[in-house]
Design a protein around this motif. Structure first.
Motif, PDB file in Angstrom:
ATOM      1  N   GLU A 195       0.406   3.703   1.984  1.00 54.97           N
ATOM      2  CA  GLU A 195       0.623   4.085   3.374  1.00 54.97           C
ATOM      3  C   GLU A 195       1.842   3.390   3.977  1.00 54.97           C
ATOM      4  N   SER A 196       2.044   2.127   3.645  1.00 55.39           N
ATOM      5  CA  SER A 196       3.172   1.404   4.251  1.00 55.39           C
ATOM      6  C   SER A 196       4.503   1.885   3.683  1.00 55.39           C
ATOM      7  N   PRO A 199       0.318   5.236  -6.652  1.00 49.09           N
ATOM      8  CA  PRO A 199      -0.404   3.960  -6.746  1.00 49.09           C
ATOM      9  C   PRO A 199      -0.935   3.704  -8.156  1.00 49.09           C
ATOM     10  N   SER A 222       0.829  -1.204   0.000  1.00 47.09           N
ATOM     11  CA  SER A 222       0.000   0.000   0.000  1.00 47.09           C
ATOM     12  C   SER A 222       0.865   1.256   0.000  1.00 47.09           C
ATOM     13  N   THR A 263       2.697  -6.048   4.522  1.00 51.11           N
ATOM     14  CA  THR A 263       1.522  -6.526   3.772  1.00 51.11           C
ATOM     15  C   THR A 263       1.321  -8.020   3.970  1.00 51.11           C
TER      16      THR A 263
END
Length: 318
Positions: free
Chosen positions: A172-173, A255, A170, A315
């Motif tokens: 965010e990570s 993304p 992601s 993840t």
């Protein structure tokens, strides 16, 4: 506002460069962090070809300040008018004008004018603001003159590049790894020390020691502006290695339907007089460009790969 007294400062410098070159450096404020020592980042909010709104971040008195500036560009007259929409106290009004005056024969005349008012029109506050404006104006004019007068070598002195790493995780990570720089000495082998100050959310001041491939220690100081919702971190090195006159960059996490692309982008102005000092007798700008490209690219790509490993592990464990 009627009780306020306007104060004016005006500073000029002769520049031995074409008027169009000088005006171009003034008009594209997004490049100012690379050209002016005090500017950290400039974000263009609106632009219709003439009028623009900019969010600007700059250092002053050891702090990072931010404001909105409205500018009107006039390339025909070679002038740019500007106004701060919400200046910080004690300043209540701040506006000004850049002008590029072509004179033949001889160098062009570059002038920077400020008109300002202070809260309550305090003589002490007015004197302090005038001193700050005077110092900043002289520094900006000197930096711009130095750069403009090297315009024939500009393409050799300035380089921009980016590296990318694909990540199956992601935004965010990945962004979280890049944002949490205080943890980098325990996560990134070539980072041996990092001191972080974050007095305002999203504005990070950091001092970092890194090991080069040859075992030398480089100390850099940077200001980072974080945009978590956009997956971006922009930065300006305020203390650079000797070979670089200026260095700005950006971490960006983009993304798509298959994952994300993590990008490291760099912009550099080389310090020409340091090339032989750093790289040895006979070294030229071409070699300096290759050296900086390889060194910065190697370091930032290593960080991107570690961010990928961290994010993909998170993840898998989720």
């Amino acid at each position: 506002m009627s009780a306020e007294q306007m104060h004016r400062t005006s500073h000029s410098v002769e520049v031995d460069a074409p008027a169009g070159v000088v005006y171009g450096l003034i008009s594209d404020a997004r490049q100012w962090p690379l050209f002016f020592p005090e500017n950290v980042h400039v974000e263009r909010l609106e632009f219709d070809g003439t009028n623009e709104r900019l969010r600007m971040w700059a250092t002053a008195d050891g702090r990072v300040r931010s404001w909105i500036s409205e500018r009107a560009q006039d390339p025909g007259a070679r002038c740019v008018e500007f106004r701060q929409t919400h200046p910080q106290l004690p300043v209540t009004t701040m506006r000004g004008l850049w002008t590029v005056e072509e004179r033949a024969p001889g160098p062009i005349l570059l002038t920077l004018r400020h008109d300002f008012a202070v809260h309550g029109d305090s003589a002490g506050d007015a004197a302090w603001v005038e001193q700050v404006v005077d110092t900043d104006s002289r520094a900006q004019l000197a930096s711009l003159r130095s750069l403009a007068e090297r315009w024939k070598r500009f393409d050799d002195l300035v380089l921009s590049f980016e590296d990318a790493v694909r990540v199956q995780a992601s935004v965010e990570s990945v962004y979280g790894f890049l944002h949490r720089v205080a943890d980098w000495p325990t996560l990134i082998p070539h980072v041996t020390r990092l001191d972080l100050t974050e007095d305002a959310p999203g504005v990070q001041l950091m001092s970092m020691d890194t090991l080069t491939s040859g075992g030398a220690v480089h100390t850099t100081e940077s200001v980072r502006i974080c945009f978590p919702h956009a997956g971006r971190i922009v930065y300006k090195q305020t203390e650079t290695p000797v070979l670089m006159e200026a260095h700005t960059g950006e971490w960006n996490v983009v993304p798509d339907e298959d994952g994300v692309t993590a990008l490291a982008q760099h912009n550099v102005v080389l310090r020409e007089e340091a090339v032989e000092q750093v790289l040895g007798a006979g070294a030229d700008l071409d070699r300096a460009r290759r050296h900086v490209r390889e060194a910065l690219g190697r370091s930032s790509t290593a960080i991107l790969h570690l961010a990928r490993q961290h994010a993909e592990l998170v993840t898998r464990e989720a």
